[in-house]
Design a protein around this motif. Structure first.
Motif, PDB file in Angstrom:
ATOM      1  N   LYS A 100      11.028  21.087  50.290  1.00  0.00           N
ATOM      2  CA  LYS A 100      10.010  21.682  51.149  1.00  0.00           C
ATOM      3  C   LYS A 100      10.677  22.455  52.277  1.00  0.00           C
ATOM      4  N   ASP A 118       1.939  22.727  50.993  1.00  0.00           N
ATOM      5  CA  ASP A 118       0.732  22.596  51.813  1.00  0.00           C
ATOM      6  C   ASP A 118       1.055  23.051  53.238  1.00  0.00           C
ATOM      7  N   ASN A 173      13.798   5.659  32.416  1.00  0.00           N
ATOM      8  CA  ASN A 173      13.111   4.460  32.890  1.00  0.00           C
ATOM      9  C   ASN A 173      13.892   3.767  33.995  1.00  0.00           C
ATOM     10  N   LYS A 174      15.209   3.809  33.823  1.00  0.00           N
ATOM     11  CA  LYS A 174      16.028   3.135  34.829  1.00  0.00           C
ATOM     12  C   LYS A 174      16.122   3.951  36.105  1.00  0.00           C
ATOM     13  N   GLY A 175      15.942   5.260  35.957  1.00  0.00           N
ATOM     14  CA  GLY A 175      15.983   6.114  37.146  1.00  0.00           C
ATOM     15  C   GLY A 175      14.725   5.922  37.964  1.00  0.00           C
ATOM     16  N   GLY A 176      14.691   6.613  39.054  1.00  0.00           N
ATOM     17  CA  GLY A 176      13.537   6.456  39.931  1.00  0.00           C
ATOM     18  C   GLY A 176      12.324   7.202  39.428  1.00  0.00           C
ATOM     19  N   THR A 177      11.285   7.206  40.255  1.00  0.00           N
ATOM     20  CA  THR A 177      10.044   7.849  39.844  1.00  0.00           C
ATOM     21  C   THR A 177      10.213   9.343  39.636  1.00  0.00           C
ATOM     22  N   SER A 178      11.148   9.938  40.368  1.00  0.00           N
ATOM     23  CA  SER A 178      11.257  11.389  40.268  1.00  0.00           C
ATOM     24  C   SER A 178      12.335  11.830  39.279  1.00  0.00           C
ATOM     25  N   ARG A 183       9.687  10.080  33.344  1.00  0.00           N
ATOM     26  CA  ARG A 183       9.444   8.859  32.569  1.00  0.00           C
ATOM     27  C   ARG A 183       7.950   8.594  32.519  1.00  0.00           C
ATOM     28  N   SER A 184       7.553   7.906  31.501  1.00  0.00           N
ATOM     29  CA  SER A 184       6.125   7.665  31.322  1.00  0.00           C
ATOM     30  C   SER A 184       5.612   6.687  32.369  1.00  0.00           C
ATOM     31  N   PHE A 199       4.574   1.908  29.598  1.00  0.00           N
ATOM     32  CA  PHE A 199       5.194   0.584  29.711  1.00  0.00           C
ATOM     33  C   PHE A 199       4.328  -0.405  30.484  1.00  0.00           C
ATOM     34  N   LEU A 200       3.092   0.029  30.700  1.00  0.00           N
ATOM     35  CA  LEU A 200       2.179  -0.893  31.379  1.00  0.00           C
ATOM     36  C   LEU A 200       1.544  -1.798  30.337  1.00  0.00           C
TER      37      LEU A 200
END
Lengths: 303, 309, 409
Positions: A57, A149, A234-239, A267-268, A272-273
């Motif tokens: 940003k 934004d 999956n092992k990485g973070g959300t981003s 990642r999905s 995995f839920l």
């Protein structure tokens, strides 16, 4: 007694679910490995592609995305290409069929080529770059969202031009999670090709410079692709993300056109839920805590 | 009477905050109550999420003079303004999660099960938990930004907050009750979240406002007690020490009953439900003031009228 | 029972009993001759006499009867279990003669009560159980001094420190104990609905009684009649009592506020029928008792019980707290709130003087009078301490002092 047996059952089912999921995760690693095609196949193709670079940003609140323009290892260095041109198509909602675009400057730094896309609001960007080398035209394309934004919206309206009609454009027709593409999502493509150049029947999927698989058109002339889950993601973070290159090429009037679409997937979030296991855990916890409260509750008795 | 007004207000606020977004209401990210952002279609977001995330402690201080920095300060300013304006009314009258807990308490009363009680020592010990949670929700985001902690630790409090699985249920979303097998961190957090949600549900069934005993929003609101427009005062000389207020208090505050000199009796755990004021049978002992205007003053007449029928 | 009656009511007991009845009748007659007498008070005057003849009010008695001393035992529990109650308190000077074997310096209330209990004991219908909270030393030792003449004594060990957890839960245990005891006595189990209804009845009674207090504050209801009504508390069914209060209230509803001067606050030892010496003397001296904190007058109720948790435990807890924490009996360690109560009531009701009544031998009040005097004088109130007993010999002397006190107001 029955009550205890029920609790035991619940625990066992919970354990088994945990175990099965572990096995599932392990298998997914193996299956990705199996899909790899022999390396020899890759020698025949050269292509130009986008690589996602810095994202962030600006001080004024607008979001930007830097895209590196790369060639694969068999292709020539970019400096030998002539007429490298970048276009950008901006829309505020997905699936908008609009072929008007504006030119984006290609920046060069340390012998590397970049495109920087900026947005002051929430927008979808379709970015193209094309370059010619000898008799070949290479096109790279990608689609991404920017969540700017800032105080000011966009920096003025750029002059719109029509996209060069030779571009074999990937149309991402349907995607369940537009703003956050994930592994396991079903992506559907339409490849728009210049008139008189036949139709594209197959594409090559390239991950980490390795050809992984081929995909073919379905009855409607669409490509369907579901990126496999990846334990690394999956092992990485959300981003954390991975880039998948979808490659096609056509021959028209003796000229080769090669287009590479960069599909960035995260990642999905949902695959995995496991609500069922969660519900079992929840029920067991409820029983457990109720039991604790009932047992530990202070009672007043006249002694 | 106050009790009835409160119940009506609570329910209106519950509907407003949980479903208001569907009518296009957007109250921003700075609400000092558990208006859970995980509820799709909610009309405003709990500030704790902003506080932990990129508009709070996940924000890198280096970017202070940017639009993002402005947003961080703006959200915080709105948060403070809302607190100064309504203080703990956010807890007792507005917070949808509080209302949910009150429903469980009503259910308990209907079933005729007695309320659980803590010994004074345990109750005082529990006071510290919310500060631990507060520290947790401040330190982890800072570690993510500056020490490279795994980004799956992001929004640590939200991830274990019982409102996250429970509140979306009211829009038919059970996803937050799922175990997340993505990786060890998400798995642990999701399991913890479910267990905590269960504990809080059981807890709030047996004990009024069980979660409020640990709520990290309370100390944040309490920070601005001195400058809040709402004041909860006690005329200690008039108190008969009957203990009605302590007994009626959903969060078992003894201060209101035991205070003998100080005027300001709003405890850190107070949720301003005004039950103590309603149950005070003495004239002019407890009062609630907004600026210099008195909203409520205890009186024996009110007590008698309120307890008849 | 037969055994008891054959043993009692002979000789001296009979004689003293008759004298006591005369004393009651005489007092009642003199009250009836007052200008402010009205037939609405007849019920209360008759009820007061029940303490002399428990059998009179309970001829068709099926319920067990319990005698309650002091104000800390919650009558709600008795009522909920269908146990009838009478208040054990006595103001009879003649009854004292039956307790001449007791210490000379003994508090007159207890001395008189000991005598009266000896009538009870010999009466055909005497309480089946005595509920005695351990408030002051005289109360604690009374059953022992009566040489176990009392049939069944249930002590409630009153924790004298109010504001700590231990004593509160200790008292709650005592309340549970009382519940158990009464359950055995009545052969019933305490149930939620009965207890709730009972609490409600007493709450309503308190609300009505509170109106009476207000009428007295306004100077509408003469203090003497207020005392009579308060003294008759618990001698009869609570609902009946409440109804009659309502009748009194209706009678005085139309009356305008009387602007009374020389308003005083009466504090200190219990005043119980027929010993209305002090209130009558104050009246004679031209002062008006507008408020008091006497445990047989305004303090018969600790105030209404409010309760959020309507389970048996919740209600018992509410009762236990209300009857313990809200009680300002001088036997508690800390009585700041008692002084506050006097200060506030006096302050808000234009009361300038406080008369402190100490019965000779009533140590807790005696002890407390010193601190109260100091604090009241600090705040500019006039204070008069009167130490006396049930005898009327010192009446003239007290009257002179009261008249002198009036001039200072």
């Amino acid at each position: 007694m029955k009550f205890l047996i029920e609790i035991k059952k619940c625990f066992l089912s919970l354990l088994s679910h945990f175990f099965l999921t572990a096995v599932f995760l392990f298998q997914s690693v193996i299956s990705t490995a199996e899909l790899n095609l022999p390396d020899t196949d890759i020698q025949s193709n050269s292509y130009l592609y986008f690589q996602y670079d810095a994202k962030g940003k600006e001080a004024d609140g607008s979001a930007y995305q830097v895209l590196k323009i790369r060639t694969n290892n068999t292709a020539k260095n970019l400096s030998e290409f002539d007429s490298i041109e970048a276009y950008c198509r901006k829309s505020s909602r997905p699936g908008k069929q609009d072929y008007m675009a504006y030119r984006v400057p290609v920046e060069k730094l340390n012998n590397e080529y970049y495109v920087k896309i900026k947005s002051g609001n929430y927008s979808i960007f379709d970015v193209y770059v094309s370059g010619n080398y000898k008799n070949n035209t290479y096109v790279a394309q990608t689609v991404f969202y920017l969540f700017g934004d800032g105080l000011k919206g966009s920096t003025g309206k750029p002059g719109l031009v029509k996209l060069p009609e030779y571009l074999p454009v990937f149309e991402l027709t349907e995607s369940p999670q537009n703003y956050w593409p994930q592994t396991g999502n079903e992506f559907r493509f339409l490849c728009r090709v210049p008139e008189g150049s036949g139709s594209i029947k197959q594409m090559i999927v390239i991950i980490d410079n390795k050809k992984v698989s081929r995909i073919f058109t379905d009855r409607n002339g669409k490509f369907e692709y579901i990126p496999a889950h990846d334990i690394k993601l999956n092992k990485g973070g959300t981003s954390s993300y991975k880039e998948i290159i979808l490659l096609n090429s056509i021959n028209r009037n003796g000229k080769n056109y090669t287009a590479a679409f960069n599909l960035l997937v995260h990642r999905s979030r949902t695959a995995f839920l496991n609500v069922k296991n969660g519900a079992v855990l929840f029920t067991v916890s409820i029983i457990f805590f109720t039991a604790i409260v009932l047992i530990k509750r202070r009672t007043f008795k006249y002694k | 009477m106050i009790g009835r007004i409160r119940i009506v207000t609570q329910h209106l606020m519950f509907i407003f905050l949980i479903y208001g977004g569907r009518a296009g209401i957007k109250l921003g990210h700075s609400l000092p109550c558990f208006a859970c952002p995980y509820v799709s279609g909610c009309s405003g977001h709990c500030y704790l999420m902003a506080l932990q995330g990129k508009w709070g402690f996940e924000f890198a201080v280096a970017d202070l003079f940017s639009y993002e920095g402005f947003r961080v300060l703006l959200y915080f300013a709105i948060f403070i303004f809302l607190i100064i304006l309504l203080s703990k009314f956010w807890c007792g009258w507005i917070c949808p999660f509080g209302t949910f807990q009150d429903w469980l308490a009503i259910l308990r009363k209907k079933t005729g099960i007695r309320e659980s009680e803590f010994s004074w020592k345990t109750r005082d010990g529990l006071k510290k938990v919310k500060y631990v949670l507060l520290a947790f929700l401040i330190i982890i985001p800072v570690l993510i930004t500056y020490a490279g902690l795994h980004s799956d630790f992001s929004l640590p409090f939200c991830q274990i907050c019982p409102a996250k699985p429970i509140m979306p249920l009211f829009t038919g979303n059970v996803d937050h009750f799922a175990l997340d097998y993505t990786n060890v961190i998400t798995g642990t957090f999701s399991a913890l979240s479910i267990i905590i949600a269960a504990a809080i549900i059981v807890g709030s069934f047996f004990k009024d406002r069980f979660f409020c005993l640990f709520c990290p929003m309370l100390p944040l609101i309490q920070l601005f007690k001195k400058i809040s427009l709402l004041r909860f005062e006690k005329e200690a000389d008039l108190c008969s020490g009957c203990g009605n207020c302590h007994r009626m208090c959903p969060v078992d505050i003894r201060k209101v009953s035991d205070e003998r000199s100080n005027k300001a009796v709003m405890d850190e755990d107070c949720i301003l439900c005004m039950k103590c004021q309603e149950s005070c049978p003495e004239d002019n002992v407890l009062s609630l003031k907004f600026l210099k205007y008195r909203i409520f003053l205890t009186s024996r007449k009110y007590f008698i009228r309120n307890n008849r029928s | 029972m037969n055994n008891k009656s054959s043993r009692g009511k002979t000789g001296i007991t009979e004689k003293i009993f008759k004298k006591t009845i005369d004393e009651y009748d005489c007092e009642i007659e003199s009250l009836k001759k007052r200008d402010d007498y009205s037939p609405v008070f007849d019920y209360f005057l008759n009820t007061i006499k029940i303490s002399l003849f428990p059998e009179n009010g309970r001829k068709n008695r099926v319920n067990p009867l319990a005698g309650i001393l002091c104000v800390q035992a919650p009558p709600e529990i008795l009522h909920a279990l269908g146990v009838d109650s009478i208040k054990l308190c006595s103001g009879s000077i003649y009854a004292q003669r039956l307790s001449s074997d007791m210490p000379v310096l003994m508090c007159p209330v207890l001395k008189s009560l000991a005598g009266a209990l000896r009538f009870h004991n010999s009466a055909a219908v005497s309480p089946d159980c005595f509920i005695i909270p351990t408030s002051c030393d005289w109360v604690v030792k009374l059953p022992e001094m009566l040489n176990q003449e009392l049939p069944e004594v249930h002590f409630l060990e009153l924790p004298h420190i109010k504001e700590n957890e231990k004593s509160q839960s200790r008292w709650l245990e005592e309340i549970y104990g009382l519940k158990d005891r009464l359950e055995t006595l009545s052969g019933k189990k305490l149930n939620k609905r009965n207890l709730r209804d009972s609490i409600r009845k007493f709450s309503d009674a308190w609300a009505e009684f509170n109106m009476l207090i207000e009428y007295r504050r306004k100077g509408i209801l003469p203090n003497i009649w207020f005392t009579v009504i308060a003294n008759s508390f618990l001698q009869d069914d609570i609902e009946k009592w409440t109804e009659h209060i309502d009748i009194v209230l209706r009678k005085y509803k139309q009356d305008k506020n009387e602007s009374t001067d020389s308003r005083v606050f009466l504090a200190g030892s219990p005043v119980f029928f027929p010993n209305l010496k002090i209130p009558l003397l104050i009246e004679e001296a031209g002062m008006h008792i507008i408020a008091d904190d006497i445990c047989t007058c305004e303090r018969i109720f600790p105030g209404a019980v409010c309760c959020d948790d309507m389970t048996i435990h919740g209600m018992l807890k509410a009762l236990s707290e209300r009857y313990h924490k809200a009680c300002i009996c001088p036997t508690f360690t800390d009585n700041e709130r008692r002084v506050n109560n006097i200060l506030n009531t006096a302050g808000t009701n234009e009361i300038k003087g406080v008369i402190f009544h100490v019965l000779k031998g009533c140590h807790p009040y005696d002890i407390e009078s010193i601190t109260i005097e100091k604090k009241l004088k600090e705040r500019g109130f006039k204070f008069l301490r009167i130490e006396t007993d049930y005898t009327k010999e010192d009446s003239r002397n007290i009257l002179t002092r009261l008249e002198a006190f009036k001039t200072t107001l």
